[in-house]
Design a protein around this motif. Sequence first.
Motif, PDB file in Angstrom:
ATOM      1  N   ARG A   1      -6.000   5.476   7.710  1.00  0.00           N
ATOM      2  CA  ARG A   1      -6.432   4.887   8.985  1.00  0.00           C
ATOM      3  C   ARG A   1      -5.390   5.163  10.076  1.00  0.00           C
ATOM      4  O   ARG A   1      -5.695   5.416  11.142  1.00  0.00           O
ATOM      5  CB  ARG A   1      -6.316   3.234   8.764  1.00  0.00           C
TER       6      ARG A   1
ATOM      7  N   PHE B   1      -3.890  -3.420   7.756  1.00  0.00           N
ATOM      8  CA  PHE B   1      -4.070  -2.288   8.516  1.00  0.00           C
ATOM      9  C   PHE B   1      -5.338  -1.165   8.247  1.00  0.00           C
ATOM     10  O   PHE B   1      -5.643  -0.560   9.146  1.00  0.00           O
ATOM     11  CB  PHE B   1      -2.696  -1.331   8.306  1.00  0.00           C
ATOM     12  N   ALA B   2      -5.989  -1.304   6.921  1.00  0.00           N
ATOM     13  CA  ALA B   2      -6.965  -0.359   6.880  1.00  0.00           C
ATOM     14  C   ALA B   2      -8.165  -1.197   6.966  1.00  0.00           C
ATOM     15  O   ALA B   2      -9.384  -0.598   6.766  1.00  0.00           O
ATOM     16  CB  ALA B   2      -6.673   0.129   5.086  1.00  0.00           C
TER      17      ALA B   2
ATOM     18  N   ASN C   1       1.463   7.920  10.722  1.00  0.00           N
ATOM     19  CA  ASN C   1       1.150   8.224   9.293  1.00  0.00           C
ATOM     20  C   ASN C   1       2.222   8.758   8.640  1.00  0.00           C
ATOM     21  O   ASN C   1       2.596   8.703   7.452  1.00  0.00           O
ATOM     22  CB  ASN C   1      -0.096   9.069   8.989  1.00  0.00           C
TER      23      ASN C   1
ATOM     24  N   THR D   1       1.457  -5.661   5.479  1.00  0.00           N
ATOM     25  CA  THR D   1       0.427  -4.712   6.222  1.00  0.00           C
ATOM     26  C   THR D   1      -0.668  -3.821   5.310  1.00  0.00           C
ATOM     27  O   THR D   1      -1.625  -3.840   5.915  1.00  0.00           O
ATOM     28  CB  THR D   1       1.428  -3.420   7.010  1.00  0.00           C
ATOM     29  N   LEU D   2      -0.293  -3.780   4.142  1.00  0.00           N
ATOM     30  CA  LEU D   2      -1.330  -3.350   3.195  1.00  0.00           C
ATOM     31  C   LEU D   2      -2.615  -3.682   3.336  1.00  0.00           C
ATOM     32  O   LEU D   2      -3.686  -3.055   3.189  1.00  0.00           O
ATOM     33  CB  LEU D   2      -0.713  -3.200   1.793  1.00  0.00           C
TER      34      LEU D   2
ATOM     35  N   TYR E   1       5.329   5.585   8.959  1.00  0.00           N
ATOM     36  CA  TYR E   1       5.168   4.397   8.258  1.00  0.00           C
ATOM     37  C   TYR E   1       6.190   3.711   7.652  1.00  0.00           C
ATOM     38  O   TYR E   1       6.519   2.618   7.798  1.00  0.00           O
ATOM     39  CB  TYR E   1       3.690   4.576   7.632  1.00  0.00           C
TER      40      TYR E   1
ATOM     41  N   GLU F   1      -5.253   4.265   1.640  1.00  0.00           N
ATOM     42  CA  GLU F   1      -6.296   3.914   2.622  1.00  0.00           C
ATOM     43  C   GLU F   1      -5.489   3.464   3.993  1.00  0.00           C
ATOM     44  O   GLU F   1      -5.974   3.874   4.939  1.00  0.00           O
ATOM     45  CB  GLU F   1      -6.965   2.509   2.261  1.00  0.00           C
ATOM     46  N   VAL F   2      -4.534   2.836   3.792  1.00  0.00           N
ATOM     47  CA  VAL F   2      -3.625   2.669   5.160  1.00  0.00           C
ATOM     48  C   VAL F   2      -3.096   3.807   5.813  1.00  0.00           C
ATOM     49  O   VAL F   2      -3.522   3.896   7.032  1.00  0.00           O
ATOM     50  CB  VAL F   2      -2.240   1.643   4.740  1.00  0.00           C
TER      51      VAL F   2
ATOM     52  N   VAL G   1      -3.410   0.503  14.963  1.00  0.00           N
ATOM     53  CA  VAL G   1      -4.413   0.451  14.180  1.00  0.00           C
ATOM     54  C   VAL G   1      -5.817   0.418  14.720  1.00  0.00           C
ATOM     55  O   VAL G   1      -6.952   0.126  14.203  1.00  0.00           O
ATOM     56  CB  VAL G   1      -4.368  -0.644  12.780  1.00  0.00           C
TER      57      VAL G   1
ATOM     58  N   ASN H   1      -2.439   1.865  -0.288  1.00  0.00           N
ATOM     59  CA  ASN H   1      -1.486   2.747   0.411  1.00  0.00           C
ATOM     60  C   ASN H   1      -2.276   3.873   1.235  1.00  0.00           C
ATOM     61  O   ASN H   1      -2.123   4.272   2.408  1.00  0.00           O
ATOM     62  CB  ASN H   1      -0.311   2.876  -0.257  1.00  0.00           C
TER      63      ASN H   1
END
Length: 550
Positions: free
Chosen positions: A530, A443-444, A354, A439-440, A357, A526-527, A323, A524
Amino acid sequence: MGLKQLLSSDDVEAMIADGKSIVIYENRVLRLDSWLHKHPGGDKVVFHMVGRDATDEFNAYHSDEAKAMSRKFQIGRIDSAWKNFVPPIQGGFFRTKEMIDEAITFSASSSSRSSSISNGSSSDDVHTLNGIVARKRHNSFDSMTDSEEVPKVTIVSPSVREPPASAELIAEYERKLVEHDLKKYPSLDYETQTFITNKYRELETMLQREGYFKCTYWGYGSECVRYVILAALSYYFLQTKWYLLSATCLGLFWHQLMFTAHDAGHRAITGSFFWDSIIGGLIANYVSGLSIGWWKSSHNIHHFVTNDPVHDPDIQQLPFFAVSTKTFNDIFSTYYNRLIEFDAAAQIMVSIQNWTYYPVLCLGRFNLHRLSWEHLLFGKGPRHGEAAWLRYYEIVGVIAFWYWYGYLLVYLQLPTISTRIAYILVSHIVTMPLHVQVTLSHFAMSTADLGVSESFAQKMLRTTMDVDCPAWLDFLHGGLQFQAVHHLFPRMPRHNFRAAQKHVIDFCKIIGMEYCIYGFVDGNKEVLSRLEDIAKQASIIVTCAAQRKA
């Protein structure tokens, strides 16, 4: 040294240069060397606070008893505003007493040089020593304000221009992130950060007074009902030979249980280290096969250095995920004490991360088993003090888990090898939403390093986002969708997060900072966005490297 002796920044710097672990707590100077091997939270947490004012971090994670005990380690006090040093574990440079004395003598002999130094950067104290510039690397970004002109940079396709070295590409990208955050978030000057800190402490005092830190034990009532129902269904389907349904219910049972294990790891249930460790170990080790000690060790560091690519183990996920482009430089993880390489496997996996994931997260629980055994077998947790017994309690627990799950259930109850493999896979894959949840919220979010002048509250809000959902869905997220609230107040019981959220939102309005919250679907997105952005940077850098070799 007397407890009331005034110590200067130079005094503290010299002691740290001499290898002492010094932190500042409520204007008191604490030397923690004798406590490092006993600290239940691990020594690395302390290392990340060396040379810093750790008041907010200390208060956020410790009981009143621990706060009172801190006086045993006091060696002096300060009576002026403290400018944080960069801790040695993070690469900070510290001058010895001899270097400081020589620098002062040399400086005094040259008024012109002294004048030029005093008019230098406000972010670094610079001293000329025998013609060599020695820097105290603290408050790295104090001199960078929103009004300053920061060069804009753009990473372009290698076909557009002659590609620079990959290190230059990474430096440009990271500088762009810093520039973005410096413009988006409150200024890092002392007055602004002090204002944020004071308002945060006022909020914490109010929440304490209103009872938000008291555990609402009734909140576990409905959760226990879910636990019993899921466990009973798993057993029922096992006996009726609906094996995959049994595995599904068992996985959901583990998924729900870990929310309570999380509470225990933060001492948010009873407030007692011993009893919360017993509860956490029972749930994590004996019932779920995971080490609560490993989780606490990793999670404590995550809370102190949230989203730092070099120091936060929660975002050090190579070869599968990256990330931050910083990880393209083969970083040395201060948590794992090893080099994390951006090798051929990482280059391939990150470039498609991506897309991979969710599939990779489906297998995330298997990695937790590996990390748990590594932690326990190599004795990576505290071996002294009140936490020393936990390792043996955990080892027995993990062995007990594999006895009931691996032998009594999977081996004895299931008829074929294929059924056993399917049962193990399904029961583990079903827990995937928990890994998405973890992670949500990070990560973003920002991975930029804004230096040690940033307040605890601002850093937590900058690197963490909440997930919005109706109250009736709280059971699915386990309360951990309120990560911003949790990171500001880690010892607050999670059943109080929703009620506390409105106060955190008001706090953000007061300090002029965005409260980052997304719906589950948008979060999600947004993650994934990223991950896609970092994947593109990885592909560019790999292409550049190939062209340079050609």
